[in-house]
Structures are given as structure tokens and as C-alpha cells.
Design a protein around this motif. Sequence first.
Motif, PDB file in Angstrom:
ATOM      1  N   GLU A  77    -121.025  96.398  49.537  1.00  0.00           N
ATOM      2  CA  GLU A  77    -121.253  97.438  48.535  1.00  0.00           C
ATOM      3  C   GLU A  77    -121.335  96.823  47.144  1.00  0.00           C
ATOM      4  O   GLU A  77    -120.736  95.780  46.871  1.00  0.00           O
ATOM      5  CB  GLU A  77    -120.131  98.487  48.563  1.00  0.00           C
ATOM      6  CG  GLU A  77    -120.185  99.406  49.776  1.00  0.00           C
ATOM      7  CD  GLU A  77    -119.307 100.637  49.601  1.00  0.00           C
ATOM      8  OE1 GLU A  77    -119.362 101.249  48.511  1.00  0.00           O
ATOM      9  OE2 GLU A  77    -118.563 100.967  50.536  1.00  0.00           O
ATOM     10  N   THR A  78    -122.088  97.493  46.293  1.00  0.00           N
ATOM     11  CA  THR A  78    -122.218  97.073  44.895  1.00  0.00           C
ATOM     12  C   THR A  78    -121.553  98.107  44.003  1.00  0.00           C
ATOM     13  O   THR A  78    -121.841  99.304  44.124  1.00  0.00           O
ATOM     14  CB  THR A  78    -123.702  96.914  44.508  1.00  0.00           C
ATOM     15  OG1 THR A  78    -124.299  95.930  45.359  1.00  0.00           O
ATOM     16  CG2 THR A  78    -123.830  96.464  43.055  1.00  0.00           C
ATOM     17  N   PHE A  79    -120.664  97.648  43.131  1.00  0.00           N
ATOM     18  CA  PHE A  79    -119.918  98.545  42.245  1.00  0.00           C
ATOM     19  C   PHE A  79    -120.175  98.170  40.782  1.00  0.00           C
ATOM     20  O   PHE A  79    -120.210  96.985  40.442  1.00  0.00           O
ATOM     21  CB  PHE A  79    -118.409  98.431  42.489  1.00  0.00           C
ATOM     22  CG  PHE A  79    -117.976  98.699  43.894  1.00  0.00           C
ATOM     23  CD1 PHE A  79    -117.808  99.995  44.357  1.00  0.00           C
ATOM     24  CD2 PHE A  79    -117.726  97.643  44.768  1.00  0.00           C
ATOM     25  CE1 PHE A  79    -117.393 100.244  45.645  1.00  0.00           C
ATOM     26  CE2 PHE A  79    -117.310  97.873  46.065  1.00  0.00           C
ATOM     27  CZ  PHE A  79    -117.143  99.184  46.511  1.00  0.00           C
ATOM     28  N   PRO A  80    -120.311  99.145  39.897  1.00  0.00           N
ATOM     29  CA  PRO A  80    -120.285  98.858  38.465  1.00  0.00           C
ATOM     30  C   PRO A  80    -118.873  98.400  38.075  1.00  0.00           C
ATOM     31  O   PRO A  80    -117.880  98.916  38.598  1.00  0.00           O
ATOM     32  CB  PRO A  80    -120.621 100.204  37.814  1.00  0.00           C
ATOM     33  CG  PRO A  80    -121.257 101.017  38.892  1.00  0.00           C
ATOM     34  CD  PRO A  80    -120.614 100.565  40.168  1.00  0.00           C
ATOM     35  N   VAL A  81    -118.800  97.420  37.152  1.00  0.00           N
ATOM     36  CA  VAL A  81    -117.514  96.865  36.724  1.00  0.00           C
ATOM     37  C   VAL A  81    -117.270  97.220  35.265  1.00  0.00           C
ATOM     38  O   VAL A  81    -118.172  97.123  34.431  1.00  0.00           O
ATOM     39  CB  VAL A  81    -117.491  95.328  36.890  1.00  0.00           C
ATOM     40  CG1 VAL A  81    -116.119  94.772  36.519  1.00  0.00           C
ATOM     41  CG2 VAL A  81    -117.849  94.940  38.309  1.00  0.00           C
ATOM     42  N   THR A  82    -116.057  97.621  34.950  1.00  0.00           N
ATOM     43  CA  THR A  82    -115.692  97.899  33.556  1.00  0.00           C
ATOM     44  C   THR A  82    -114.835  96.761  33.014  1.00  0.00           C
ATOM     45  O   THR A  82    -114.131  96.085  33.762  1.00  0.00           O
ATOM     46  CB  THR A  82    -114.899  99.214  33.440  1.00  0.00           C
ATOM     47  OG1 THR A  82    -113.679  99.097  34.199  1.00  0.00           O
ATOM     48  CG2 THR A  82    -115.706 100.382  33.980  1.00  0.00           C
ATOM     49  N   GLY A  83    -114.922  96.532  31.708  1.00  0.00           N
ATOM     50  CA  GLY A  83    -114.056  95.558  31.036  1.00  0.00           C
ATOM     51  C   GLY A  83    -114.629  94.171  30.918  1.00  0.00           C
ATOM     52  O   GLY A  83    -114.025  93.308  30.274  1.00  0.00           O
ATOM     53  N   MET A  84    -115.797  93.885  31.527  1.00  0.00           N
ATOM     54  CA  MET A  84    -116.381  92.549  31.427  1.00  0.00           C
ATOM     55  C   MET A  84    -117.137  92.403  30.117  1.00  0.00           C
ATOM     56  O   MET A  84    -117.939  93.267  29.771  1.00  0.00           O
ATOM     57  CB  MET A  84    -117.346  92.281  32.585  1.00  0.00           C
ATOM     58  CG  MET A  84    -116.697  92.059  33.922  1.00  0.00           C
ATOM     59  SD  MET A  84    -117.838  91.283  35.113  1.00  0.00           S
ATOM     60  CE  MET A  84    -119.231  92.397  35.088  1.00  0.00           C
ATOM     61  N   THR A  85    -116.897  91.288  29.405  1.00  0.00           N
ATOM     62  CA  THR A  85    -117.607  91.049  28.147  1.00  0.00           C
ATOM     63  C   THR A  85    -118.244  89.671  28.075  1.00  0.00           C
ATOM     64  O   THR A  85    -119.061  89.419  27.201  1.00  0.00           O
ATOM     65  CB  THR A  85    -116.653  91.192  26.942  1.00  0.00           C
ATOM     66  OG1 THR A  85    -115.595  90.236  27.082  1.00  0.00           O
ATOM     67  CG2 THR A  85    -116.075  92.603  26.866  1.00  0.00           C
ATOM     68  N   CYS A  86    -117.878  88.765  28.987  1.00  0.00           N
ATOM     69  CA  CYS A  86    -118.414  87.404  28.896  1.00  0.00           C
ATOM     70  C   CYS A  86    -118.377  86.752  30.278  1.00  0.00           C
ATOM     71  O   CYS A  86    -117.897  87.334  31.247  1.00  0.00           O
ATOM     72  CB  CYS A  86    -117.602  86.570  27.910  1.00  0.00           C
ATOM     73  SG  CYS A  86    -115.861  86.402  28.402  1.00  0.00           S
ATOM     74  N   ALA A  87    -118.906  85.505  30.333  1.00  0.00           N
ATOM     75  CA  ALA A  87    -118.957  84.780  31.597  1.00  0.00           C
ATOM     76  C   ALA A  87    -117.556  84.519  32.155  1.00  0.00           C
ATOM     77  O   ALA A  87    -117.345  84.506  33.368  1.00  0.00           O
ATOM     78  CB  ALA A  87    -119.701  83.463  31.408  1.00  0.00           C
ATOM     79  N   ALA A  88    -116.577  84.320  31.262  1.00  0.00           N
ATOM     80  CA  ALA A  88    -115.199  84.084  31.710  1.00  0.00           C
ATOM     81  C   ALA A  88    -114.655  85.328  32.423  1.00  0.00           C
ATOM     82  O   ALA A  88    -113.940  85.218  33.420  1.00  0.00           O
ATOM     83  CB  ALA A  88    -114.315  83.733  30.516  1.00  0.00           C
ATOM     84  N   CYS A  89    -115.007  86.502  31.898  1.00  0.00           N
ATOM     85  CA  CYS A  89    -114.582  87.748  32.541  1.00  0.00           C
ATOM     86  C   CYS A  89    -115.191  87.856  33.937  1.00  0.00           C
ATOM     87  O   CYS A  89    -114.520  88.251  34.897  1.00  0.00           O
ATOM     88  CB  CYS A  89    -115.001  88.965  31.711  1.00  0.00           C
ATOM     89  SG  CYS A  89    -114.216  89.078  30.093  1.00  0.00           S
ATOM     90  N   ALA A  90    -116.478  87.518  34.033  1.00  0.00           N
ATOM     91  CA  ALA A  90    -117.158  87.589  35.325  1.00  0.00           C
ATOM     92  C   ALA A  90    -116.489  86.664  36.338  1.00  0.00           C
ATOM     93  O   ALA A  90    -116.289  87.024  37.505  1.00  0.00           O
ATOM     94  CB  ALA A  90    -118.629  87.219  35.159  1.00  0.00           C
ATOM     95  N   SER A  91    -116.139  85.468  35.880  1.00  0.00           N
ATOM     96  CA  SER A  91    -115.458  84.508  36.755  1.00  0.00           C
ATOM     97  C   SER A  91    -114.102  85.049  37.205  1.00  0.00           C
ATOM     98  O   SER A  91    -113.723  84.911  38.375  1.00  0.00           O
ATOM     99  CB  SER A  91    -115.281  83.180  36.018  1.00  0.00           C
ATOM    100  OG  SER A  91    -114.561  82.254  36.802  1.00  0.00           O
ATOM    101  N   SER A  92    -113.388  85.703  36.297  1.00  0.00           N
ATOM    102  CA  SER A  92    -112.081  86.267  36.637  1.00  0.00           C
ATOM    103  C   SER A  92    -112.210  87.362  37.680  1.00  0.00           C
ATOM    104  O   SER A  92    -111.427  87.428  38.638  1.00  0.00           O
ATOM    105  CB  SER A  92    -111.414  86.835  35.378  1.00  0.00           C
ATOM    106  OG  SER A  92    -111.156  85.819  34.444  1.00  0.00           O
ATOM    107  N   VAL A  93    -113.211  88.251  37.497  1.00  0.00           N
ATOM    108  CA  VAL A  93    -113.428  89.349  38.456  1.00  0.00           C
ATOM    109  C   VAL A  93    -113.718  88.792  39.842  1.00  0.00           C
ATOM    110  O   VAL A  93    -113.165  89.242  40.847  1.00  0.00           O
ATOM    111  CB  VAL A  93    -114.573  90.264  37.973  1.00  0.00           C
ATOM    112  CG1 VAL A  93    -114.977  91.238  39.073  1.00  0.00           C
ATOM    113  CG2 VAL A  93    -114.154  91.029  36.727  1.00  0.00           C
TER     114      VAL A  93
END
Length: 748
Positions: A11-27
Motif C-alpha cells: 500500500e501507498t500512504f501519504p506521509v506527514t511531517g517530512m521536510t527533507c531527505a533526512a526525514c525520508a530516511s528516518s521514515v
Amino acid sequence: MSSTVKDLQKETFPVTGMTCAACASSVETILQYTEGVKKAQVNLAAETVNVEFDSNVSPESLNDALSAVGYGLILSAEPLEKSLADKKRKEYSKIKNRTIGAGIFTLPVFILGMFFMNWEPGKWISMILSLPVLFYFGSSFFSVAWKQAKIGKANMDTLVALGSGIAFLFSSFNTIFPEFWLERGLEPHVYFEASTIIIFFISIGKLLEARAKTKTGFAIQKLLELQPKKVSRINVDGNTEEIDLNEVAVKDTLLIRPGDKIPVDGSITNGESYVDESMISGEPIPVSKTLESKVYAGTINQDGSFRMIAEKVGADTLLSQIIKRVHEAQGSKAEIQKLTDKIAGIFVPIVLLISILTFFAWFVIAQENAFSFGLLSAISVLVIACPCALGLATPTAIMVGVGKGAEENILIKDADSLEIGSKIDTVILDKTGTITQGKPNVSSVIFSENFGGNSKDQSKWFSYLFALESNSKHPLANAIAKFSHTSENQNLKVSDFKNYTGFGIMGKIEETVYRIGSQKWITESEIQIPTNLINESEKLSSRGETVVWFANDKEVISIISISDPIKGSSKSAIEKMQNLGLEVIILSGDQENTTTRVAEETGIRKFKAGMLPQDKANYIKSLQSNGKKVAMIGDGINDSEALATADLSIAMGHGADIAIDSAMVTLTTSDLTKVVETLNLSKLTMSGIKQNLFWASVFNLIGIPIAAGVLFPLSGILLNPMVASAAMAMSSVSVVTNSLRLKGKSLN
């Protein structure tokens, strides 16, 4: 029991709170370490995450895992595109309100700090007004900085939070406890304006970014709406029934009426028509469809009626595959790490270390007031290193660049577009609607020797053409009617009008039968064709032009050639691109002859014809694999995958919504010269950003040591925080001034 492939959900979900590549890596990391999750892949551009997880894992538990560290999933029954659109609208509205609020409170703080700095009540007023700016309107900077700190990283948000926070705390201390400094013979200065202005200006940059994001996703939703909600199915009894689109199954027989949108992919089993397939091929002329011809979801039936058998439905249709590939292409692009974030990652810890060393160094150097001098110098280091100039270096240049572009009919989606545009070495052009006008026009009419002897005779036959073609809805008929319209004999009556789908039209004027259609149909009707017209027709066809025949019931009167004319500015624009050292290539879905003619007339040496949407994207990938930086310019649905794949995508503003949505730059005019101006604007803007970053960095290299007190042992000069604040402000002014220089530069 171990999970099998059948146990897995995707499944594909919209993500809240991401602002940069570091956030994406954390998620990704958090989800991948969540029990039951097999794989998690973030698409930062689309702000979504694709998760593979066991069937016994609930989406709610995935959301709980992310919520613990400040992120979240949007769990909605709504389609993904609608959820994303709603999310982006809400985010934009939230940032807009916070930016406006910060501006309202910052203005009086700025006035008090700059013009009434010695007015004691002004310090208290400024402190109170600064509170909501920092800790409500600017709270996101502090929350993101905290997230970065937890994973051992720093970015521009860290600099903003650190600089504005320390300036506020130091100013608040001096306002509440001024005697601390007065007792030591020092002036308790405040710097509230420095702390609020940086929040406000950086918020403007965030607002521009959010505004660009709100515009993405809508066009894909519109593309999905090309499919009808209701479909006419022929049941086992031979009767027609209305069903929902999602009820259509493979091997169902569907009835397609004139004007209907084709719901799924399939083949014609009965009937014939013309179908507008511009969404696939980009070509404006509808395609003749007969028995066993393939038809595709989202294309539009013209004036005929037919039955088709469904062969691909749902996510398997060509339309759905185009949308899927656009998403994948957008997500596959590496997120460009902002140069300022790279600087910040090194700059922040160095400044902190210098500030701490400064404080303790004074205990070694100073004989008295070591604590006071040490604290003031340490604060001066932090204030003079306040990232206002560094933070403004990129957004001010981007704001001016984007504004300059808008004035020149160039709409730029984000800063990445400008950065990439400065590196382009290869330009891919779609043909139809990009180099050409994108609509059929009559290019010539050649009469038989027996009919076009003088202008009076020709005028008569033009009026006949107009009368006949005015009864047809075919795009070619519209082009001929428009061309042949004259003030004479426009009231001719046409009787017994008939439309023969795939062949042409026939009608009677003044008891004589006339035909307009293909050469094959005219020949089969045993109508005499002059040899000279056959030769002329072959010449025109070899150039890729469409030839239509006009005849009475005995012999041919004339032939009409129809083509898609090249725009007046295309050739000169292409010459300018080539003079800039760019390699220019045409990728077209049209036939070889037509594409060859356009390439020869515009001076393009390299081209490919008959290209499907995926062919264009694959060709661009092959160029990229050889180290090329590719810009794609197109205007159709068929270009959307190629646009999403290219390093820089430029859409013509008159084009399809999906092309505009896939593009990083939109030209509001159809003038190809704007492509040259876009690339020049990119280079000028990036040059301005680099200059800003250089001078902001040089300022810190000079200012920080002075603020730390290196001149004190030699000259007794000690930079107090007030002077440091003024110096910081001057560096910001220089950055803004340098950015504004772009407004006066020519893009040609």
C-alpha cells in the motif's frame, strides 16, 4: 508461521511531517524496523511511502510507529491522489497563515528595534510580540531542528532555530535583568528584531515551496477522470445495461457511442469510427478504427458507433500505466541536497564550538571581568553567525528568479528546477504542439486543369467545400471549412448528406453529387483522377502531409493538403539552443515523413519518429546513463512520462494538465524562445545564489573571529552584540541587494 508472498500487502500512504531527505530516511528506517514490515520506500517528491507488510499488520500500527517520532500516515478511504491533494492544500493554508501572522508581529518589532532602540518600554513590547513569532508561527523550525538533532544532523532549520532562539533568550535576559550588565559598566542591548526577521523571511521561502506542492497531483486526478463513471455493457441477452466502470471485467462487450470516452483497453468487434488518441500519440488528427482495431482507455470516440471487447481493465490499462510510470519517474529522481544545508551541517557545530572556546578563552586572557567579557563575546559569535545572510542567500535569489520568470511568462515550480536548468546539455523536443502549432491547417489546394482556371472558378469551389465540410465534425473537415470560408455563396444548400466513417463525406448541391475523402475511396467510386494530381499527391504525402480529395460524380476537382504548421519562432529558438552548445533532438509519435520534414525545416539533425510514451522515457534514460543532463519540452499526455523522467521538464502552458503537472517549468506561451530564456534564467539565478553564499560565508569567516575578540589584545577593540547584530543585518542587506540585480538582466 512465516509469511508467504500471498500474505503480503502493498500500500501507498501519504506521509506527514517530512521536510527533507533526512526525514525520508528516518521514515524508511522506522518502518523497516517495525515488526511485520518487509520493505518501505519513500517518494519524497510525492510525499508518500510504499510499504510491503504482513496481512496481520494494521496501517494504524504503522502510523503509531511514526507518530512516536513526529511523523505520520494519512489513513483515508479516499483515493490516494485526493488524499495527497487535501494534505497539500491544508499544509499550504497552514504555512500561509503562519507566514502572514509572523509578518504582522515582526513589523512593529523591527520598527522598535531599529528606530526606538533606547526606549525602555519598547524592549518589553518587542519581547512580548516576539514570543508568538518564534514559538507559534515559527514553531516548525524548532521542531524540525529537534528531529535533526535526534539523528545527529543539522540543516537550515537548525541554524534558524539556533540563531533566532539564542538572540531571543539573550535579549529577554537583558530586558528582565538589565542590572546584570549595568553593574559591570556594560549596556544591556536587545536583538528581538534579529530573531523575528529571520523567522519571517525564511517562512516566505517555505510558503513558496508549499505553494508549488499544492499544484501537483491535481492533473493526475483529472487524467483519471478521462475515464467515464458509467459504461454501456451488452449482456448475454444482447441488451444494453448501464454499469459502473469498476464493474467492467475482461471479455465484457461494451457499446461506445459517438462522443463517448473509451473506458478500458480493448478491440473493436463491430462498427467503425475515428478516435482522438492525442493523449497517447500527441497527434491532433483522429485515427480511423475498424474491425479488430485496438482502442485505449481515456481516448475519445468521434462520430461513429462501435462495440468493443474489454481486454485490459483497472490498473492494467495504458492510461493507468502512464500514471504509474509518471509517479515512479518522479520518485526515482534523487533529491537535490541544498548547498545551504551542506554548509549548515558543518557550520553549526563549528560556530557552537567557537562560541564555547571563546567563553573559556577569556578566563585565560582577561585579568578582570572575564565572565562578562567571555559571555558577551560568546553571544556576539552566535549573533554575528546568525544565519540570516546564509538563510536568505538561496530564497531571495529564488524569489527574484521566480518573479523574473513569471514576468517573462516562465512559471518555475521550485528551486531545484533552476539548479538543474543551469546544468542542461541536451534538449529533447516533442514535435506536435511544441515545434508545430498542434492543429491541422490547410497548407495548399491544387485544382485540376478543368476546374481551377481562374480565381472566380476557385472561389466557387471553395464555397462548395465550405458548404459540404460545414456538415461534418471531423477535425480535417473543420480545417477545410475554415480555410474555404468566403463571403460568396455561403447559403448553398446541401441535400442527401452522408458521412462514411473511414472514407469521407458525400452530399448533393444543385442536383450534383460531390465527394470529399481519401484517394482510395475516390478511386473505388470510379471517378476520373488526373495524372498531375496523382503526382502532386505523392509529393505531398512524401512530406508527411495529409491529402484530401474533392470530386463530383465524374472527375476530381482538386486536392487539399493538410499539415501541422511549424510555429514562426521555432526555427530561430532552435538555432539559439544550438548556439549555446546544446544538442537538440526531436522525439515524436508521428510518422517518419512528417518528423523528417519538421527536422529539416528547423535545422535539427537528430530525431526519432513513431515513439510511444514509454519509448521517449527510455530514450531519455539512455542519454542520462551516458552522463547527459536532459531537458524535455512537451505539451501532451503522451509526453508526461518523458517529462517526469528528464532532469528538467518544461511544459507548454496550452498543453494537457498531466504534462504541466509532470513538469518543473511551465511556459504560459507557446513560444520555444522561452526555453532558451528559461535556461539562461537558471544560470543567472544559480550564479546569484553562489555569490550570495560566498559573501555570506566570507562575512562569517571575518566576522566570527572579530566577535570572538581576536583584536582585543592588539587594539582593545571588543565587538559587542549590538554591533554584531548590525553587522549581521548589513550582510543580509548585501545578499538581498545582490539578488535584486537579477531583475535588470536580459534573458536573451
